[in-house]
Design an enzyme around this catalytic site. Sequence first.
Site, PDB file in Angstrom:
ATOM      1  N   SER A 132      41.298   2.057 -33.630  1.00 56.28           N
ATOM      2  CA  SER A 132      42.649   1.569 -33.319  1.00 56.28           C
ATOM      3  C   SER A 132      43.394   1.117 -34.565  1.00 56.28           C
ATOM      4  O   SER A 132      42.801   0.623 -35.520  1.00 56.28           O
ATOM      5  CB  SER A 132      42.588   0.390 -32.345  1.00 56.28           C
ATOM      6  OG  SER A 132      43.899  -0.106 -32.150  1.00 56.28           O
ATOM      7  N   LYS A 186      37.835   0.702 -26.244  1.00 53.34           N
ATOM      8  CA  LYS A 186      39.096   1.201 -26.828  1.00 53.34           C
ATOM      9  C   LYS A 186      40.117   1.486 -25.725  1.00 53.34           C
ATOM     10  O   LYS A 186      41.313   1.206 -25.876  1.00 53.34           O
ATOM     11  CB  LYS A 186      38.836   2.467 -27.659  1.00 53.34           C
ATOM     12  CG  LYS A 186      40.104   3.156 -28.168  1.00 53.34           C
ATOM     13  CD  LYS A 186      40.782   2.349 -29.240  1.00 53.34           C
ATOM     14  CE  LYS A 186      42.209   2.679 -29.595  1.00 53.34           C
ATOM     15  NZ  LYS A 186      42.716   4.000 -29.650  1.00 53.34           N
ATOM     16  N   HIS A 189      41.451  -1.767 -24.597  1.00 52.75           N
ATOM     17  CA  HIS A 189      42.364  -2.222 -25.668  1.00 52.75           C
ATOM     18  C   HIS A 189      43.743  -1.599 -25.460  1.00 52.75           C
ATOM     19  O   HIS A 189      44.769  -2.286 -25.504  1.00 52.75           O
ATOM     20  CB  HIS A 189      41.798  -1.822 -27.038  1.00 52.75           C
ATOM     21  CG  HIS A 189      42.795  -1.886 -28.158  1.00 52.75           C
ATOM     22  ND1 HIS A 189      43.785  -0.936 -28.326  1.00 52.75           N
ATOM     23  CD2 HIS A 189      42.994  -2.796 -29.140  1.00 52.75           C
ATOM     24  CE1 HIS A 189      44.537  -1.257 -29.362  1.00 52.75           C
ATOM     25  NE2 HIS A 189      44.072  -2.388 -29.880  1.00 52.75           N
ATOM     26  N   ASN A 190      43.771  -0.297 -25.223  1.00 54.02           N
ATOM     27  CA  ASN A 190      45.054   0.377 -25.047  1.00 54.02           C
ATOM     28  C   ASN A 190      45.766  -0.090 -23.782  1.00 54.02           C
ATOM     29  O   ASN A 190      46.996  -0.188 -23.755  1.00 54.02           O
ATOM     30  CB  ASN A 190      44.857   1.894 -25.025  1.00 54.02           C
ATOM     31  CG  ASN A 190      44.558   2.443 -26.405  1.00 54.02           C
ATOM     32  OD1 ASN A 190      44.098   1.710 -27.274  1.00 54.02           O
ATOM     33  ND2 ASN A 190      44.800   3.711 -26.610  1.00 54.02           N
ATOM     34  N   GLU A 193      47.353  -3.186 -24.601  1.00 51.35           N
ATOM     35  CA  GLU A 193      48.498  -2.838 -25.471  1.00 51.35           C
ATOM     36  C   GLU A 193      49.714  -2.434 -24.619  1.00 51.35           C
ATOM     37  O   GLU A 193      50.838  -2.897 -24.869  1.00 51.35           O
ATOM     38  CB  GLU A 193      48.055  -1.696 -26.386  1.00 51.35           C
ATOM     39  CG  GLU A 193      49.117  -1.092 -27.267  1.00 51.35           C
ATOM     40  CD  GLU A 193      48.544   0.136 -28.008  1.00 51.35           C
ATOM     41  OE1 GLU A 193      47.448   0.045 -28.597  1.00 51.35           O
ATOM     42  OE2 GLU A 193      49.212   1.186 -27.986  1.00 51.35           O
TER      43      GLU A 193
END
Length: 469
Positions: A132, A186, A189-190, A193
């Site tokens: 990232s 990940k 995480h996105n 986000e």
Amino acid sequence: MRDTTASLGLYGLGVMGSALALNILERGFPLHVANRTASKVPGFLQEAGPLGSRAIGHESLAAMAAAMPAPRAIILMVDAGPAVDQAIDALLPHLRPGDTVVDCGNADFHDTRRRAAEIEARGLNYLGVGVSGGEEGARHGPAIMAGGRIEAWEHLAPVFEAIAAKYEGQPCAALMGPDGAGHFVKTVHNGIEYADMQLIAEVYGLMRYGMGQAPAGIGEVFARWDQGRLKSYLVEITAAVLRAVDPATGGPVVDVIEDRAGQKGTGRWTVVEALALGQSASTIEAAVGARGWSAEKETRAAGEAILGSPRGPVQVSEGDLEGALLAGRIIAYAQGFRILLAASENYVWGLDQARVAETWRAGCIIRSALLGDIAAAFRGEMPMGQLVLAPAFAADLRASLPALRRVVAAAALGGHPVPALSAALAFADTFAQGRGTTDLIQGQRDYFGRHGFVRLDTGAVHQHGPWAG
Ligand code: NAP
């Protein structure tokens, strides 16, 4: 020149692959490189300048694998999906036990689990690694979330720790767990986000269209907030985007940007996996849904003409907007970490939530001042495993939820859609009530389907109401 126990190769010299390759070379590791469109390789070597002296270009992936001394570690930085399977198929005839395939793209973690099983069964190693930080992060220090066997990780950890972002000297690179764990972290995480960006955009919308403020002035407010509890990469770049002037029109850049956003899948995957795991990442879902609605620009234009826009003035204080954004952000993180816990239990990954938070403190898009506190909260008292109930965050929420409530109420009355802020408030209100309204749902289910319910007074299970006649 640095040495590793494996010879390193990287396939896929697109935006992320080129940046990651330059980062690896700059840290002193020799690197073999190849790309599907072979003509891009000389261009890359030229762009690398003096760093290119440590790089060896190849005509194809197969030629690269054949030329690399064993044991090999080959990083794939290609489009997620079939391109990864095609690359693996091309590699397999050239690999020997002890070699490692590393997928650094944004793979669906289910694919990573499948690929890891297939490749490990051949005596090879497989790492699914989430990277990232966009192009800038890949070039100068991304956050790195790996999944795979510990031996495979330890083999390559010196490379990943060298190229990763550093937080107070500590590399933001870690093995999250086996097989798909890194790509799942990940993905979440996105998802966070998406939620954080949507929350910020909703606050911007209220200031812009409800309070009549100009983008540059709103940018100043975000820049101030970036000095406090909201300090983060996304708030920092929001200030920069809002203050930017378009050279062609002399007006704010944001005013010449079409209000239609794309998405590549990781936000949606977060929501789908949350639901599959019996969770509801409602703030993330609101953000993913809002991107979908944004793509329907023509329908929105028709709707404005047919329904009439209800958008009117909004009166809220700057302090309330800051508090609302803080509460929304905490809840988005909390929902993300709750999904991680559910996935870790389901797939037996043994995820260390504190370590995840630490890995996100630098290099990645959601890096923020809250993450150090989140890591500390996971190492301390955390009732029911819910971040919002950890003492530090419960105190934050008790202080900021009244602001979130005033902002959502003002937005609703003023006709401004705030799906992510509203979802965050509904989540907080739901988890602040020991007794909800599902008693009625249970009554309805028993009425039409004799599903049965638990009696509160006696604790008896499989009870039925008097409606069955
Ligand atoms: P990009 O600039 O479009 O580059 C794509 C690369 O994949 C190119 O090297 C392309 O080769 C190669 N490729 C595509 N299809 C292929 C196939 N069927 N077989 C072999 N190679 C193929 O994309 P990118 O932004 O670097 O993204 C690469 C990966 O990183 C993706 O998984 C993406 O989701 C992930 N990622 C991106 C970001 C970001 O901010 N951009 C951040 C984190 C992760 P050609 O040159 O021959 O077309």
